[in-house]
Write a protein that holds these residues in place. Structure first.
Motif: not given
Length: 127
Positions: A22-29
């Motif tokens: 989200x917005x270039x930020x990793x939220x989950x893997x």
């Protein structure tokens, strides 16, 4: 929200991993079965790297070419620069596994090393 689907290469399982951003930020893997899968997915999405393998010419050797690789992975966007830097390289025999063929390839800080041996071609007697 963006989702990227990857096949993990961190171990032989080859898990199907999903990275949510989200917005270039990793939220989950998700989808990985081991820690290596998460580490691989995070790195692949943010700073993809590769090990480059190719060959270079050998002068005076038992074979005309020797296989080489980058000692460690390099940024994916430097692959073509690396290959261009190696295009005109010729080394003198003998060459041993691990010999540095080219230092700091493409300003990556990574050396290119031989991955096979190439002994000197014996001089041939003239009749």
């Amino acid at each position: 929200m963006e989702k990227r689907e990857l096949t993990c290469i961190g171990c032989p399982l080859g898990c199907a991993v999903t990275v949510t951003l989200e917005n270039g930020e990793i939220q989950s893997v998700t989808g990985n079965t081991c820690k290596r899968g998460e580490d691989y997915a995070r790195k692949e999405v943010t700073h993809p790297t590769r090990i480059v393998t190719t060959t270079v010419a050998v002068r005076g050797g038992c074979k005309p070419m020797v296989s080489v690789k980058t000692k460690t992975d390099i940024p994916k966007d430097k692959i073509f620069d690396c290959v261009r830097a190696l295009k005109g390289v010729t080394v003198d025999a003998p060459v041993a596994i691990g010999d540095v063929i080219l230092e700091n390839v493409a300003d990556t800080g990574v050396d290119v090393v031989a991955t096979s041996d190439c002994r000197e071609e014996p001089l041939r007697k003239q009749a």
